[in-house]
Design a protein around this motif. Structure first.
Motif, PDB file in Angstrom:
ATOM      1  N   ASP A 126     109.354 -10.077 -14.619  1.00 29.94           N
ATOM      2  CA  ASP A 126     109.612  -8.666 -14.347  1.00 29.94           C
ATOM      3  C   ASP A 126     110.842  -8.540 -13.457  1.00 29.94           C
ATOM      4  OD1 ASP A 126     109.459  -5.966 -14.136  1.00 29.94           O
ATOM      5  OD2 ASP A 126     107.737  -5.935 -12.788  1.00 29.94           O
ATOM      6  N   GLN A 127     111.974  -8.835 -14.066  1.00 31.38           N
ATOM      7  CA  GLN A 127     113.236  -8.870 -13.319  1.00 31.38           C
ATOM      8  C   GLN A 127     114.371  -8.546 -14.282  1.00 31.38           C
ATOM      9  OE1 GLN A 127     113.758 -12.521 -11.146  1.00 31.38           O
ATOM     10  NE2 GLN A 127     115.967 -12.226 -10.892  1.00 31.38           N
ATOM     11  N   SER A 128     115.193  -7.576 -13.930  1.00 30.70           N
ATOM     12  CA  SER A 128     116.315  -7.184 -14.786  1.00 30.70           C
ATOM     13  C   SER A 128     117.522  -8.085 -14.545  1.00 30.70           C
ATOM     14  CB  SER A 128     116.710  -5.729 -14.511  1.00 30.70           C
ATOM     15  OG  SER A 128     115.648  -4.856 -14.829  1.00 30.70           O
ATOM     16  N   LEU A 129     118.421  -8.096 -15.503  1.00 28.15           N
ATOM     17  CA  LEU A 129     119.675  -8.827 -15.336  1.00 28.15           C
ATOM     18  C   LEU A 129     120.478  -8.225 -14.199  1.00 28.15           C
ATOM     19  CD1 LEU A 129     120.872  -9.182 -19.053  1.00 28.15           C
ATOM     20  CD2 LEU A 129     119.601 -10.848 -17.691  1.00 28.15           C
ATOM     21  N   THR A 130     121.242  -9.068 -13.524  1.00 29.99           N
ATOM     22  CA  THR A 130     122.159  -8.558 -12.507  1.00 29.99           C
ATOM     23  C   THR A 130     123.344  -7.885 -13.197  1.00 29.99           C
ATOM     24  OG1 THR A 130     123.500 -10.568 -12.406  1.00 29.99           O
ATOM     25  CG2 THR A 130     121.525 -10.482 -10.999  1.00 29.99           C
ATOM     26  N   THR A 131     124.052  -7.082 -12.449  1.00 27.18           N
ATOM     27  CA  THR A 131     125.247  -6.426 -12.981  1.00 27.18           C
ATOM     28  C   THR A 131     126.239  -7.461 -13.508  1.00 27.18           C
ATOM     29  OG1 THR A 131     124.980  -4.580 -11.443  1.00 27.18           O
ATOM     30  CG2 THR A 131     127.154  -4.876 -12.424  1.00 27.18           C
ATOM     31  N   GLU A 132     126.364  -8.561 -12.776  1.00 30.15           N
ATOM     32  CA  GLU A 132     127.297  -9.613 -13.179  1.00 30.15           C
ATOM     33  C   GLU A 132     126.838 -10.296 -14.465  1.00 30.15           C
ATOM     34  OE1 GLU A 132     129.659 -13.318 -11.075  1.00 30.15           O
ATOM     35  OE2 GLU A 132     127.563 -12.980 -10.544  1.00 30.15           O
ATOM     36  N   GLN A 133     125.542 -10.571 -14.593  1.00 30.56           N
ATOM     37  CA  GLN A 133     125.034 -11.204 -15.812  1.00 30.56           C
ATOM     38  C   GLN A 133     125.252 -10.308 -17.027  1.00 30.56           C
ATOM     39  OE1 GLN A 133     121.031 -11.839 -14.364  1.00 30.56           O
ATOM     40  NE2 GLN A 133     121.330 -14.060 -14.204  1.00 30.56           N
ATOM     41  N   LEU A 134     124.937  -9.026 -16.881  1.00 31.43           N
ATOM     42  CA  LEU A 134     125.089  -8.097 -17.990  1.00 31.43           C
ATOM     43  C   LEU A 134     126.559  -7.950 -18.376  1.00 31.43           C
ATOM     44  CD1 LEU A 134     123.475  -6.221 -19.849  1.00 31.43           C
ATOM     45  CD2 LEU A 134     123.852  -4.389 -18.183  1.00 31.43           C
ATOM     46  N   ALA A 135     127.435  -7.851 -17.377  1.00 29.40           N
ATOM     47  CA  ALA A 135     128.870  -7.727 -17.659  1.00 29.40           C
ATOM     48  C   ALA A 135     129.392  -8.966 -18.377  1.00 29.40           C
ATOM     49  CB  ALA A 135     129.631  -7.507 -16.358  1.00 29.40           C
ATOM     50  N   THR A 136     128.883 -10.130 -18.003  1.00 28.95           N
ATOM     51  CA  THR A 136     129.304 -11.375 -18.661  1.00 28.95           C
ATOM     52  C   THR A 136     128.896 -11.377 -20.126  1.00 28.95           C
ATOM     53  OG1 THR A 136     129.146 -12.608 -16.589  1.00 28.95           O
ATOM     54  CG2 THR A 136     129.104 -13.892 -18.630  1.00 28.95           C
TER      55      THR A 136
END
Length: 252
Positions: A21-31
């Motif tokens: 139950d944890q969303s991707l970080t902004t950096e992970q999603l941007a990558t």
């Protein structure tokens, strides 16, 4: 066989269906977005887009369409869309008509762009230590999916990808032997189930020993079973829905 970090990541691929139950970080999603947009594109037309579904109602609606409880539960849900709308609007803005955008060939090139972007995204996610599963099940009711996503004409959803922190470690699923899928110059005829007996035995053992959803099954049994049996379902309406979206109008 040659090994490097990229190949090892690809060879270690397994679909993850349970996420923390944890969303991707902004950096992970941007990558992941960056990797997707750098994917090879037919004629550099870049005819795909990605919807990141964070709205709980839309995620629940997609889960209902897919009929799989893990879809849109935990992790991040991405919907990859064949997108000819953007280029249609650009042509209109520059005083041009729709050209070939309504043709089946143009739609297929958009599909190819989209599928390639999906695969690149999954490989990138796995290389980052994330897990992912490609969701063809979102197309169980394509008309409802288009309505749920509020998509404009000239767009069509192709695949979903759920990605996040893995909360399971499933076994590797045994794949077809190379000899049964890679050929030199000529495609062999007359394939028989008996030719795959050794592979069937391996698959049966895999299903019997895996940690979840154990069953007695084989590859050829699945091919001969319900997966490819003729049934009436919403997917049968794909051609009409494509036409409703203004796509592949030359396909009868």
């Amino acid at each position: 066989m040659i090994h490097n970090t990229t190949i090892d990541t690809q060879m270690n691929h397994r679909s993850i269906r349970a996420f923390k139950d944890q969303s991707l970080t902004t950096e992970q999603l941007a990558t992941l977005y960056d990797v997707a947009r750098c994917t090879s594109s037919s004629r550099f037309l870049q005819q795909f887009s990605i919807l990141h579904l964070t709205d709980a109602k839309k995620r629940a609606a997609v889960r209902t369409i897919a009929g799989q409880p893990y879809v849109g539960a935990n992790g991040d849900l991405l919907i990859f869309i064949a997108d000819l709308y953007r280029n249609q609007q650009l042509r209109h803005d520059m005083g041009q008509d729709d050209g070939s955008l309504h043709s089946f060939d143009e739609y297929m090139q958009a599909v190819e762009d989209t599928v390639l972007a999906v695969q690149n995204t999954v490989i990138a996610a796995e290389s980052m230590g994330l897990g992912a599963v490609i969701l063809g099940s979102i197309m169980n009711d394509p008309a409802q999916l288009v309505k749920t996503l509020e998509l404009p004409p000239m767009t069509f959803p192709i695949l979903g990808v759920q990605v996040g922190i893995p909360d399971q470690e499933p076994q590797l699923k045994p794949r077809l032997p190379i000899a049964n899928m890679a050929f030199e110059n000529d495609y062999p005829r007359g394939i028989k189930a008996a030719d795959l007996k050794e592979y069937d035995d391996v698959v049966t053992t895999y299903y019997d020993l895996r940690d979840a959803n154990r069953r007695i099954d084989s590859f050829t049994k699945q091919v001969a079973g319900a997966k490819l049996a003729h049934t009436d379902h919403h997917r049968d309406q794909l051609v009409q829905l494509l036409h409703d979206q203004g796509l592949a109008l030359d396909m009868k």
